[in-house]
Design a protein around this motif. Sequence first.
Motif, PDB file in Angstrom:
ATOM      1  N   TYR A  62       0.813  -1.222   0.000  1.00 23.81           N
ATOM      2  CA  TYR A  62       0.000   0.000   0.000  1.00 23.81           C
ATOM      3  C   TYR A  62       0.848   1.274   0.000  1.00 23.81           C
ATOM      4  N   GLY A  63       2.144   1.147   0.284  1.00 22.41           N
ATOM      5  CA  GLY A  63       3.030   2.304   0.237  1.00 22.41           C
ATOM      6  C   GLY A  63       2.804   3.308   1.345  1.00 22.41           C
ATOM      7  N   ASN A 108      -0.227   1.089  -7.698  1.00 21.25           N
ATOM      8  CA  ASN A 108       1.138   0.679  -7.401  1.00 21.25           C
ATOM      9  C   ASN A 108       1.625  -0.406  -8.354  1.00 21.25           C
ATOM     10  N   ALA A 109       0.751  -1.333  -8.717  1.00 14.82           N
ATOM     11  CA  ALA A 109       1.124  -2.367  -9.683  1.00 14.82           C
ATOM     12  C   ALA A 109       1.481  -1.755 -11.031  1.00 14.82           C
ATOM     13  N   GLU A 110       0.765  -0.726 -11.418  1.00 15.74           N
ATOM     14  CA  GLU A 110       1.044  -0.057 -12.692  1.00 15.74           C
ATOM     15  C   GLU A 110       2.408   0.620 -12.657  1.00 15.74           C
ATOM     16  N   ILE A 111       2.737   1.276 -11.552  1.00 22.00           N
ATOM     17  CA  ILE A 111       4.060   1.900 -11.408  1.00 22.00           C
ATOM     18  C   ILE A 111       5.159   0.847 -11.525  1.00 22.00           C
ATOM     19  N   ILE A 112       4.972  -0.276 -10.833  1.00 17.96           N
ATOM     20  CA  ILE A 112       5.981  -1.347 -10.849  1.00 17.96           C
ATOM     21  C   ILE A 112       6.185  -1.881 -12.270  1.00 17.96           C
ATOM     22  N   LYS A 113       5.104  -2.201 -12.953  1.00 16.84           N
ATOM     23  CA  LYS A 113       5.208  -2.774 -14.296  1.00 16.84           C
ATOM     24  C   LYS A 113       5.902  -1.809 -15.259  1.00 16.84           C
ATOM     25  N   ASN A 114       5.556  -0.539 -15.176  1.00 14.87           N
ATOM     26  CA  ASN A 114       6.187   0.449 -16.053  1.00 14.87           C
ATOM     27  C   ASN A 114       7.676   0.573 -15.762  1.00 14.87           C
ATOM     28  N   SER A 123      14.561  -2.135 -20.797  1.00  8.24           N
ATOM     29  CA  SER A 123      14.957  -1.456 -22.036  1.00  8.24           C
ATOM     30  C   SER A 123      16.295  -0.738 -21.902  1.00  8.24           C
ATOM     31  N   LEU A 124      16.609  -0.255 -20.703  1.00  9.01           N
ATOM     32  CA  LEU A 124      17.841   0.517 -20.519  1.00  9.01           C
ATOM     33  C   LEU A 124      19.023  -0.320 -20.046  1.00  9.01           C
ATOM     34  N   LEU A 125      18.776  -1.333 -19.227  1.00  9.68           N
ATOM     35  CA  LEU A 125      19.885  -2.057 -18.601  1.00  9.68           C
ATOM     36  C   LEU A 125      20.304  -3.320 -19.327  1.00  9.68           C
ATOM     37  N   LEU A 126      19.355  -4.037 -19.927  1.00  8.66           N
ATOM     38  CA  LEU A 126      19.725  -5.284 -20.600  1.00  8.66           C
ATOM     39  C   LEU A 126      20.746  -5.079 -21.720  1.00  8.66           C
ATOM     40  N   PRO A 127      20.630  -3.992 -22.525  1.00  7.85           N
ATOM     41  CA  PRO A 127      21.620  -3.803 -23.591  1.00  7.85           C
ATOM     42  C   PRO A 127      23.050  -3.590 -23.093  1.00  7.85           C
ATOM     43  N   THR A 128      23.237  -3.232 -21.825  1.00 10.98           N
ATOM     44  CA  THR A 128      24.594  -3.017 -21.321  1.00 10.98           C
ATOM     45  C   THR A 128      25.350  -4.331 -21.169  1.00 10.98           C
ATOM     46  N   GLY A 129      24.637  -5.439 -21.019  1.00 13.92           N
ATOM     47  CA  GLY A 129      25.283  -6.734 -20.842  1.00 13.92           C
ATOM     48  C   GLY A 129      25.910  -6.927 -19.474  1.00 13.92           C
ATOM     49  N   LEU A 130      25.688  -5.990 -18.569  1.00 20.11           N
ATOM     50  CA  LEU A 130      26.324  -6.055 -17.251  1.00 20.11           C
ATOM     51  C   LEU A 130      25.350  -6.375 -16.122  1.00 20.11           C
ATOM     52  N   ILE A 131      24.069  -6.433 -16.441  1.00 18.23           N
ATOM     53  CA  ILE A 131      23.058  -6.681 -15.415  1.00 18.23           C
ATOM     54  C   ILE A 131      22.149  -7.821 -15.857  1.00 18.23           C
ATOM     55  N   ARG A 132      21.970  -8.794 -14.974  1.00 20.02           N
ATOM     56  CA  ARG A 132      20.950  -9.819 -15.179  1.00 20.02           C
ATOM     57  C   ARG A 132      19.734  -9.409 -14.380  1.00 20.02           C
ATOM     58  N   LEU A 133      18.648  -9.132 -15.087  1.00 24.33           N
ATOM     59  CA  LEU A 133      17.426  -8.682 -14.428  1.00 24.33           C
ATOM     60  C   LEU A 133      16.517  -9.880 -14.161  1.00 24.33           C
ATOM     61  N   ASN A 134      16.243 -10.134 -12.900  1.00 25.74           N
ATOM     62  CA  ASN A 134      15.355 -11.206 -12.499  1.00 25.74           C
ATOM     63  C   ASN A 134      13.977 -10.619 -12.222  1.00 25.74           C
ATOM     64  N   ARG A 135      13.104 -10.708 -13.191  1.00 26.57           N
ATOM     65  CA  ARG A 135      11.777 -10.075 -13.109  1.00 26.57           C
ATOM     66  C   ARG A 135      10.997 -10.632 -11.919  1.00 26.57           C
ATOM     67  N   PRO A 136      10.496  -9.759 -11.034  1.00 26.18           N
ATOM     68  CA  PRO A 136       9.700 -10.241  -9.895  1.00 26.18           C
ATOM     69  C   PRO A 136       8.348 -10.769 -10.346  1.00 26.18           C
ATOM     70  N   GLU A 137       7.844 -11.775  -9.621  1.00 30.42           N
ATOM     71  CA  GLU A 137       6.509 -12.298  -9.899  1.00 30.42           C
ATOM     72  C   GLU A 137       5.441 -11.501  -9.151  1.00 30.42           C
ATOM     73  N   ALA A 138       5.833 -10.926  -8.016  1.00 32.67           N
ATOM     74  CA  ALA A 138       4.894 -10.146  -7.207  1.00 32.67           C
ATOM     75  C   ALA A 138       5.698  -9.192  -6.335  1.00 32.67           C
ATOM     76  N   GLY A 139       5.109  -8.030  -6.043  1.00 30.92           N
ATOM     77  CA  GLY A 139       5.792  -7.054  -5.202  1.00 30.92           C
ATOM     78  C   GLY A 139       6.699  -6.137  -5.996  1.00 30.92           C
ATOM     79  N   PRO A 140       7.264  -5.120  -5.331  1.00 31.92           N
ATOM     80  CA  PRO A 140       8.010  -4.075  -6.021  1.00 31.92           C
ATOM     81  C   PRO A 140       9.522  -4.287  -6.100  1.00 31.92           C
ATOM     82  N   ILE A 141      10.043  -5.426  -5.646  1.00 30.63           N
ATOM     83  CA  ILE A 141      11.495  -5.589  -5.594  1.00 30.63           C
ATOM     84  C   ILE A 141      11.949  -6.841  -6.329  1.00 30.63           C
TER      85      ILE A 141
END
Length: 369
Positions: free
Chosen positions: A224-225, A278-284, A291-309
Amino acid sequence: MRLRDFKLEVYFEKYEFKAPYLLAQSDCESLSARELLELSGEGPDGLLDTWLGYTQVRGEPSLREKIAGLYESASMEDILVHSGAEEAIFNFMNVFLEKGDHVICQFPVYQSLYEVARSIGCEVSPWELRQTAKGWEFDLSLLERLIRPETRLLVINNPNNPTGYLIDNEELGEIAALADRKGIFVFSDEVYRGLELSEETPKQRAFADICENSLSLGVMSKSYGLAGLRIGWIASHAKDIMESMTRYKHYTTICNSAPSEYLAERALECKEKILARNAEIIKNNITLAESLLLPTGLIRLNRPEAGPIAFNEYLGGDVDAFCEELLEETGVLLLPGSVYDFPGNYFRMGYGRSGFEEGLQRLKSFLTG
């Protein structure tokens, strides 16, 4: 009772209110009191007329009724309100556990979920999440192997902090059946419940609705923030534990803030609006980060299934040095996985706040510059 330093809180105490770009926060975007009242359709008079005396130890009955509505099987009598989630964790561990008890705790998790038990004199065995090609996963057979004759408590955190991993409802049922069979109480930290990020994901059931011998933890701070309200709660059908925790609360906060209880009740009246926002903020923010970090090749992004982290991985070397240099050079705050005592080069990223893009752009420039 001797508690070790709370590594995460020490880290944030040092940096959180100094760093201008916060990309590690575990809560969602907050609201002002005015915004919350407008969203709930209330004017200011109810808050201004709130009596500033002592409140009921268990929490205002009307608030407890609204909290009970978050569960399938709870009534007002099954709810005990606390000052945030931390008080509930501390009080439960102290009334339930004794020196020599064995505790199994999901790992990685928020430190107090195992540290308080350890300080009491319990032995804690971690039930570890592991990263696979499919993402984060638990091994339920490993959980069964960890159980001993003296195992008294299983602690789970679902959705999980810091990974964003979600134990599905079928697996929750298997855990409940195992706990019942072995006579083990389950403490289920569910502070991110309600923020499933895929429409294909069934709504997470509360553990207190699945298993009688258990307790579900909730709070206004995360999904709920509304962290400034300092309102948390437990839901449980275990009447003896509820009574013991109520009596223990006489030695901690005694009761909660009257304005906070009033505002928490208003928030629960418009909970769907807050959670959807809040879900909309997280998804965006997740889409932006990819879009910004994956092309760097330096970060593996583990997409969350639920929650903001999420618990992402730095692929360029030592994560502690990376986080320190990033903060010094750009003012961007990330949380290294060492704060969780978790091996590897992981760091926590929080997607729940607006204003995410500017810090993300600085992170990208640091990685590519």
